[in-house]
Design a protein around this motif. Structure first.
Motif, PDB file in Angstrom:
ATOM      1  N   THR A   1       7.827   6.221  -4.606  1.00 13.08           N
ATOM      2  CA  THR A   1       6.740   6.814  -5.406  1.00 13.08           C
ATOM      3  C   THR A   1       7.270   8.018  -6.190  1.00 13.08           C
ATOM      4  N   ASP A   2       8.171   8.801  -5.605  1.00 10.01           N
ATOM      5  CA  ASP A   2       8.767   9.929  -6.349  1.00 10.01           C
ATOM      6  C   ASP A   2       9.537   9.433  -7.572  1.00 10.01           C
TER       7      ASP A   2
ATOM      8  N   ALA B   1       9.104   6.738  -9.263  1.00  7.14           N
ATOM      9  CA  ALA B   1       8.170   6.243 -10.286  1.00  7.14           C
ATOM     10  C   ALA B   1       7.497   7.415 -11.001  1.00  7.14           C
ATOM     11  N   ARG B   2       7.110   8.408 -10.232  1.00  6.38           N
ATOM     12  CA  ARG B   2       6.369   9.532 -10.815  1.00  6.38           C
ATOM     13  C   ARG B   2       7.290  10.425 -11.663  1.00  6.38           C
TER      14      ARG B   2
ATOM     15  N   ARG C   1       8.477   4.833   1.257  1.00  3.71           N
ATOM     16  CA  ARG C   1       7.345   4.904   0.311  1.00  3.71           C
ATOM     17  C   ARG C   1       7.461   6.158  -0.550  1.00  3.71           C
ATOM     18  N   ARG C   2       7.853   7.258   0.089  1.00  7.72           N
ATOM     19  CA  ARG C   2       7.967   8.524  -0.648  1.00  7.72           C
ATOM     20  C   ARG C   2       9.092   8.451  -1.695  1.00  7.72           C
TER      21      ARG C   2
ATOM     22  N   THR D   1      11.214   2.059 -11.367  1.00  8.07           N
ATOM     23  CA  THR D   1      10.823   1.285 -10.192  1.00  8.07           C
ATOM     24  C   THR D   1      12.017   0.416  -9.773  1.00  8.07           C
TER      25      THR D   1
ATOM     26  N   THR E   1       0.863  -1.179   0.000  1.00  8.22           N
ATOM     27  CA  THR E   1       0.000   0.000   0.000  1.00  8.22           C
ATOM     28  C   THR E   1       0.899   1.228   0.000  1.00  8.22           C
ATOM     29  N   LEU E   2       0.875   1.992  -1.098  1.00  8.95           N
ATOM     30  CA  LEU E   2       1.795   3.124  -1.183  1.00  8.95           C
ATOM     31  C   LEU E   2       1.175   4.438  -0.726  1.00  8.95           C
ATOM     32  N   ASP E   3      -0.137   4.432  -0.453  1.00  4.32           N
ATOM     33  CA  ASP E   3      -0.791   5.672   0.010  1.00  4.32           C
ATOM     34  C   ASP E   3      -0.554   5.870   1.502  1.00  4.32           C
TER      35      ASP E   3
ATOM     36  N   ASP F   1       9.250  -5.168  -4.400  1.00  4.93           N
ATOM     37  CA  ASP F   1       9.390  -3.712  -4.371  1.00  4.93           C
ATOM     38  C   ASP F   1      10.075  -3.346  -3.042  1.00  4.93           C
TER      39      ASP F   1
ATOM     40  N   THR G   1       7.360   5.494   5.821  1.00  7.05           N
ATOM     41  CA  THR G   1       6.790   6.558   4.993  1.00  7.05           C
ATOM     42  C   THR G   1       7.870   7.184   4.119  1.00  7.05           C
TER      43      THR G   1
END
Ligand code: GLU
Ligand code: MG
Length: 467
Positions: free
Chosen positions: A137-138, A140-141, A133-134, A146, A3-5, A222, A130
């Motif tokens: 996700t950064d 990837a975005r 995760r940040r 990945t 869960t990445l949120d 991951d 966290t």
């Protein structure tokens, strides 16, 4: 899928329904309690537990926890920074339901990693999960990149029935030897069964080099899931050992002399389903981006050791000629360089090629370690940093001048030196953010002070049974 949120007060979308179904299923399977697992800045695995009936409430509103744990030391004393270390305040721990696992090594229990937010629903800046995760996700975005990662786990097995805190090896067989495998046959078979039941994808389990040392390697995931997996593998190794009256140590140096326990990190960067470490024009099939990623790791490694080798005992392990990767150089399939380029065998390179980072031990918080390694590599990748020449063989053989000419740089030889390098590495501190970076510095200085004046044997003893 991880869960990445971020968690939100009231629960992440769908989590309350999910927890309701999961709670009923767990109760039906005889699970009475759930271990909520996190790691502090000092690398100590700490937990809260809840009865299974409270899972829905935990998914919605989290479980309370003081932020003071971010500046705990390995000996449970507390240091402070400008913002951390106060007895005031409260955080909420939220389990990641996607990674909740029924514990095979501890009947009656399940386990889940947690993220931490404030009571107001803000990100907690010192939450290491966290942070990781940040970072992913950064990447990837912003870059479409990945990662896959796996953390090797080495540990030493002592007799559990001895008085005091000495390490008494539970088997006397030779390194990599059949005697050890036979003498600890029941324990290791039960361990393999537990790892399988927990879905941990063990690939190998073998007797290692040091007395009564073993290693387990697991499949790559991951990065957030890989860090979770590293915690759960260790929880399982320890739990099964306890059932066999054995005591396990993941400490970097169980004794002051000799080989220690590593926690080597395997890391690969991917874009659009393609492995950047294979099929490229660079050395050993690396793409230009993979070469620069490796260069970024090497450039930041001296400072990274404050995160990847965070204990005073880490520097009893991080010595030349012990396969711990004490020099900031790279080489293909070489065991003395800090970064080992692994190509995989012909026919499987696209899947298997990766970088193995060796100056990492299991005192490291795996979320901080992976987040910082990825940030360091991406810094190299984004600035197209050139990868220096390869160094093979044992770099310890080079004299001062030869080492300089070849760019062979010894990694810090003490935690003091590592903290100095960390303070000078603005990029790495910026990646962590000021709150976490200050926590790292304060906790490391606290550990240094805690063992000031002790000889190496006493330093090893101080950390022998805490990780
Ligand atoms: N025990 C060694 C270390 O401290 C690693 C041995 C190996 O190459 O697996 O990192
Ligand atoms: Mg090993």
């Amino acid at each position: 899928m991880t869960t990445l949120d971020d968690p939100v007060p009231g629960g992440r979308p769908g989590d309350v329904e999910r927890a309701t179904a999961l709670g009923a299923e767990l109760s039906a399977r005889g699970v009475h309690g759930i271990v909520l697992a996190y790691v502090d800045t000092a690398g100590i695995a700490r937990v809260k537990t809840i009865p299974t009936a409270r899972l829905v409430s935990a998914a919605a509103w989290g479980v309370g926890m003081s932020p003071v744990f971010d500046t705990f030391l390995a000996n449970d004393s507390i240091v402070s920074t400008d913002v951390l270390g106060s007895p005031d305040g409260d955080l909420r721990l939220y389990p990641d339901l996607a990674h909740l696992v029924v514990l095979a090594g501890q009947p009656g229990w399940a386990w889940a990693p947690v993220d931490r937010i404030t009571q107001e629903g803000e990100r907690h800046p010192a939450c290491s999960r966290t942070f990781l995760r940040r970072v992913v996700t950064d990447a990837a975005r912003r870059l479409g990149i990945t990662f896959k990662s796996a953390i090797e786990v080495e540990w030493m097995i002592g007799r559990g029935s001895t008085a005091g805190d000495d390490f008494v090896p539970a088997t006397s067989g030779p390194a990599y030897g059949a005697i050890r495998q036979v003498e600890l046959s029941d324990y290791t078979a039960e361990l393999l069964a537990a790892l399988e039941a927990e879905g941990l994808d063990a690939e190998q389990l073998h007797p290692e080099y040091a007395p009564a040392q073993f290693e387990v390697s697991v499949g790559a995931l991951d990065p957030v899931a890989a860090a979770d997996r590293s915690l759960l593998v260790r929880q399982t190794i320890r739990a099964v050992a306890a059932r066999h009256a054995l005591r396990v140590s993941f400490a970097p140096a169980v004794t002051a002399e000799g080989i220690g326990n590593g926690g080597h990190v395997h890391l690969s960067a991917w874009r659009d389903g393609a492995n950047l470490h294979a099929g490229g024009e660079g050395r050993y099939g690396m793409t230009a981006q993979a070469e620069s990623f490796a260069a970024g790791l090497l450039a930041h490694l001296p400072a990274l050791t404050a995160v990847t080798a965070p204990s005073p005992a880490s520097y009893l392990r991080l010595k030349p000629s012990q396969w711990a990767g004490a020099f900031a150089v790279w080489g293909r399939e070489t065991r003395e360089s800090a970064v080992r380029v692994i190509t995989g065998s012909t026919g499987q390179c696209g899947r298997a090629a990766n970088l193995e980072v060796k100056p990492v031990d299991l005192a490291a918080n795996p979320y901080l370690a992976l987040g910082c390694l990825i940030a360091a590599g991406l810094d190299g990748l984004e600035s197209s940093l050139p990868l220096p020449e390869e160094v093979t063989g044992d770099p310890a053989r080079f004299t001062g001048d030869e080492a300089r000419v070849r760019g062979v740089r010894r990694l810090p030889t003490s935690l003091e030196e590592a903290v100095r390098m960390f303070r000078e590495d603005e990029g790495l501190r910026a990646a962590l953010g000021p709150v976490l970076a200050d926590a790292v510095i304060a906790v490391r200085l606290g550990e240094i002070a805690a063992v000031a004046g002790l000889d190496d044997e006493l330093v090893a003893a101080a950390y022998r049974w805490v990780y």
